[in-house]
Structures are given as structure tokens and as C-alpha cells.
Design an enzyme around this catalytic site. Sequence first.
Site, short mmCIF file in Angstrom:
data_model
loop_
_atom_site.label_atom_id
_atom_site.label_comp_id
_atom_site.label_asym_id
_atom_site.label_seq_id
_atom_site.Cartn_x
_atom_site.Cartn_y
_atom_site.Cartn_z
N SER A 242 0.81 -1.22 0.00
CA SER A 242 0.00 0.00 0.00
C SER A 242 0.84 1.27 0.00
O SER A 242 0.42 2.29 -0.55
CB SER A 242 -0.95 0.00 1.20
N HIS A 307 0.24 3.47 4.72
CA HIS A 307 -0.59 4.13 3.71
C HIS A 307 -0.32 5.64 3.71
O HIS A 307 -0.18 6.27 2.65
CB HIS A 307 -2.07 3.90 3.99
#
EC number: 3.4.21.105
Length: 368
Positions: A242, A307
Site C-alpha cells: 500500500s 498508507h
Amino acid sequence: MHWKVLFDQFDPGNTGFISTGKFRSLLDSHSAKLDPHKREVLLALADSHANGQICYQDFVNLMSNKRSNSFRQAILQGNRRLCSKALLEEKGLNLSQRLIRHVAYETLPREIDRKWYYDSYTCCPPPWFMITVTLLEVAFFLYNGVSLGQFVLQVTHPRYLKNSLVYHPQLRAQAWRYLTYIFMHAGIEHLGLNVVLQLLVGVPLEMVHGATRIGLVYVAGVVAGSLAVSVADMTAPVVGSSGGVYALVSAHLANIVMNWSGMKCQFKLLRMAVALICMSMEFGRAVWLRFHPSAYPPCPHPSFVAHLGGVAVGITLGVVVLRNYEQRLQDQSLWWIFVAMYTVFVLFAVFWNIFAYTLLDLKLPPPP
């Protein structure tokens, strides 16, 4: 030498310059060999030189299909308005040509850049970086699924964190884990969303900007993600790609927003909404999993902070990379500012990992 001989024909006095009028005559004499789009760009350059002259280096760069900063500035400041129809209006294109045209409109905000890319793209080399990374991630996931006997929420399996690729706070001295964690995913739902975003966003970006630039943004996002976890969520492991995916997607979305009027991709608002929804779903899943009771206490589930590290890289380094199509990044002052910021963050995170864990007397989960 071929260009020197040609240039000397229009510069008999060996001054190192030819007039824009002679340059236009040269283009007219070679019009049958030039793509109409490229000829249009070169004519715009000829009209943009206020002093009425073109130097030898500009001549070589243009005729040999190289684009320099002087070329770009000349186009932006040109007095001649490109009057031919837009690339999107052209008919009779085959499937491959339509794909290249679609990629140009998805990623580039200026018509002149889109035409240049359409004329110059040869699919050699192909977008190998994103495809290779994606295939490796799928292969590792399938291998782990078979060996663990579990595909959904693999991370809940007691043997999952024993893999030597996962970033674990107790094993943070093993430097490869800050990068190799991308080949491990929490489950098929985690892998699926990352793969979809990588292929739908990453591959077109690589087709335009090349493996070096896109690989740089992707890897920078991956490293920033794991380092951000080691600083902000010190007791948690990290898995998944991610960080790199969010770096690419956030850079692409920021580039669209910053060049909204120039982006002519169809349904751009809807496409942005879909990308944001997918990112939000994946991020929401990561937050939920992080605070979900662990299947192997006292070690928590993987962190979601990676993230955020990826997004930070995307809207800094990534935006600069995507904004400067076929321009040397070394010539961009903003590029060096963001590189310096990224370097400072990496150095800070390294020293944090060396000293902070001991100074804070933090209780870490046991090694897997």
C-alpha cells in the site's frame, strides 16, 4: 555528423545559428519524413524564438527527438498557436493507437505533450516494472496461501509473521524487511485492491514516464511507509504494497487536480471518485484490522500508517515526477527540495530506530 552536415548547409558562415525562416524551409523539405504532429511542434518552436535564430544544439535536440528545458520553455512562450485538430478527434486508429491515445489523455495535461508522446511511444521497453512487481506479489501470496492453508485474512494465521519478508519491530535491524514487506499481504481482499490500483494507475503512468521514474516513486513510498510505521506505530508489523500504491495513486490524483482544466480524460471526476473510494475502502480495512483483537497476542495486527507514508511521498516527490514529462528532474529546484526533505526523514527514522526504542523503554511484542 549527419545533423552537422545538414546544419552547415543552412549556416554557410559557420556562425552556429540558423534563422527560423531557414529552419521552416528545412522542415518543409523534410515534411514527408516527419509525423504531422511532430512537424507542428517543431514549427511552433521555430516561431517562438524571439531573436529569429536557432542554435546548433537546439537543432540537434529537435531533429533527433530529444526534448530539453529550452525546448519546453520555447513551446510555452511560443507566439504561434497550434491550429490542427486535437489528438482525440482523429479517426481511423487501430486498437493499439487508441490505447496509446487513451493513456496520453489519462496522464498528460497538455495537448502538445500528448501529441509528442503519441508520436514517440514505441512500447520498447514495455511497462515491465509494475507488471513484474504485481506478478511477484501475486506469486508470493499464492505460495503463502498454499503453505498456510489460508487465503482470506492470512495475517490471522499463527505462522504468518514468521515469514522473513514481513517487517516486524523486533527484527527492524534486518534492513531488507523495510522493502520486502510489500510481497506479503493480509489476505486476498488486501492483495486484490492493491493489484487493481497498481495495474489501473501504475501501468499507464509507467508507459508515459518510464520504469525509472515510476519505480523511484513506488520504492520511495514503500520505504517511507515502513519507516513511518517504525516512528509512529512502533509496536506493529507491516505487510502489503500500500505504501508504493498510495504514492503512485496520490501523485496521479494530485496531478489531475493541479491541472484540472488541461486534463481531457473522459469522466475524470467519476474516475477520481472511484479511485478515492477504492483507497478509502482499503485504508478503512487496514484501520479496522489494526484495532481488531489480535489472533496472536501480544503482537498487534499490521499497521495502517504505511498508507499515510505513501500518500506523503506521492504529493511531494510524486507530483514533481509526473508534472515534468520528459524533463530532467535534476534541473528542477522543487525536485531537490523534496529529495532533501525525504532524505532528512529517512535519516531521522534511522536514528529513531537506533535510539528511540531503548530510550523510551518500549515493550515490544516478542519475535515471531
